[in-house]
Enzyme design. Structure first.
Site, mmCIF file in Angstrom:
data_model
loop_
_atom_site.group_PDB
_atom_site.id
_atom_site.type_symbol
_atom_site.label_atom_id
_atom_site.label_comp_id
_atom_site.label_asym_id
_atom_site.label_seq_id
_atom_site.Cartn_x
_atom_site.Cartn_y
_atom_site.Cartn_z
ATOM 1 C CB CYS A 141 -1.014 0.040 1.099
ATOM 2 S SG CYS A 141 -2.261 1.287 1.035
ATOM 3 C CG HIS A 157 -3.791 -3.962 2.273
ATOM 4 N ND1 HIS A 157 -2.959 -3.848 3.221
ATOM 5 C CD2 HIS A 157 -4.268 -3.043 1.660
ATOM 6 C CE1 HIS A 157 -2.938 -2.647 3.215
ATOM 7 N NE2 HIS A 157 -3.488 -2.112 2.458
ATOM 8 C CD GLU A 205 -1.555 -6.871 4.511
ATOM 9 O OE1 GLU A 205 -2.165 -5.871 4.890
ATOM 10 O OE2 GLU A 205 -0.980 -7.415 3.230
#
Length: 418
Positions: free
Chosen positions: A130, A249, A251
């Site tokens: 990001c 993202h 994760e």
């Protein structure tokens, strides 16, 4: 004797994000990032976002990897934001809509840009998620959209929701994967050969507008925004090479109420990053061990080494005392000049050491030319001053003494800020 942990545990530096809690600032890093780094065998070292930390980054050595992942918008003055075409009214509206992100944090910018440049100089593995991907792009000369939704919708006519404040973890949008890139390899088993698309989580209102030249895109959103990029010349995890930015993202791409990921490839970015960190640590430790053992030079090489050291030492004395007092000839400087001209790609540590020895100019030929020019100027100045009165000379001396003090103060401030 206690083991040297720096030789055992690979260290990944992560910069925290600052927020207000109970009327006080607190620093945090998202747990998903930390969990994945630890699970794959590295140790996260958190750099707190506090004033002055950018001057203390040497204290966090050894650095085997850098992960940058959270934070506010990057200061627009750090890239060419003037071409955004957004009106002042639109910029004010963006600030109202994205209050938590548009509060610029210049200290965090300083810390993270220094770390990004350190990685680029030393080839330290770098993963930007990001904001971290935006920092990497800016550090390499790229530019960002001030607001993706407003700027891209005008250009492409297609609107993609890149941020949903009410559904942080659950929000997804489509990205198209570029073939023969690391992201393609990670998600290959989950891709349809016809559309090459996956759904990703994202939470941002800015993004890459102009990608720095060294990078290659790995994924695009339907509105054309680059969602991932990497340096193909600096990607080989087995050899400790990894320079990459992901706007989405991975994760957070997890199934509801579960630790299972949307795709098997979601964790690959962290797994390959840590693999590169471990390999980089091995290279650093191997190099350090060789230096500790010492290098045996034959007589000819030792003579050359001493000649170069003497040349740098003389150059330093010229800077400190002037050429007249040191009485150095061009032949005395030739060894250092030849060394600098033949070694155009030095590491940061080598640069610092050479500067300490007096090699403060990269282009040694131009340096020698400037020495000759300075000598001519000195002679001209002496002729001119020989015609001045004592009073005029006294005033001139006082003036340049004052200017010297001011220069010293300004230089000191710049060094403290760099």
């Amino acid at each position: 004797m206690a083991p040297d942990l720096s030789l055992i545990l690979p260290r990944v530096v992560i910069v925290s994000r600052r927020c207000v809690r109970k009327n006080k600032f607190v620093d945090f890093v998202g747990e998903y990032h930390l969990d994945l780094i630890v699970n794959y065998g590295a140790v996260p070292v958190i750099v707190p976002r506090v004033a002055g930390v950018h001057m203390l980054l040497d204290s966090f050595e050894p650095i085997h990897g850098v992960l940058l992942c959270e934070g506010e918008d990057i200061d627009p003055s750090l890239y060419d934001s003037e071409i955004s075409g957004l009106s002042q009214e639109e910029l004010e509206e963006i600030k109202r809509l994205h209050t938590s992100d548009t509060a610029i944090d210049k200290e965090k910018d300083s810390i993270e840009l220094l770390l990004a440049k350190l990685c680029l100089e030393r080839n330290i593995p770098y993963l930007g998620i990001c904001r971290g991907s935006q920092v990497l792009n800016v550090a390499c000369g790229g530019a960002l959209y001030q607001d993706v939704e407003r700027e891209l919708s005008r250009i492409r006519g297609e609107k993609v929701v890149h941020i949903d404040y009410d559904n942080y973890d659950g929000h997804r949008h489509v990205v198209k994967i570029v073939e023969n890139t690391p992201v393609h390899a990670w998600f290959k088993d989950s891709l349809d050969e016809e559309n090459m698309e996956i759904n990703v989580n994202s939470y941002h209102h800015q993004g890459v507008k102009r990608l720095a030249e060294r990078f290659t895109p790995m994924a695009f959103a339907p509105d054309g925004l680059i969602e991932g990029f990497y340096d193909p010349d600096a990607y080989n995890p087995e050899e400790g090479k990894f320079i990459m930015g992901l706007q989405f993202h991975p994760e957070r791409m997890r199934k509801p109420d579960s630790d299972d990921f949307d795709y098997p490839g979601c964790t690959a970015a962290y797994q390959e990053f840590v693999k590169a960190v471990i390999a980089y640590q091995r290279k650093v430790n191997s190099s350090t061990t060789q230096v500790r053992k010492g290098l045996k030079l034959n007589k000819e090489l030792e003579q050359k080494r001493r000649s170069i050291v003497r040349s740098f030492s003389m150059a330093r004395n010229i800077y400190a005392f002037g050429n007249e007092k040191t009485q150095v000839t061009e032949s005395d400087l030739e060894a250092g000049a030849e060394f600098l001209e033949s070694n155009t790609a030095l590491s940061l540590q080598q640069e610092k050491r050479l500067k300490q020895m007096g090699a403060t100019v990269r282009n040694a030929t131009s340096y020698l030319e400037r020495l000759r020019e300075n000598e001519e100027r000195e002679n001209a100045a002496r002729n001119l001053m020989g015609k001045m009165s004592m009073e005029q000379l006294s005033d001139l001396l006082s003036f340049y003494h004052m200017m010297g003090q001011i220069c010293s103060e300004v230089i000191e401030r710049k060094l403290m800020a760099s």
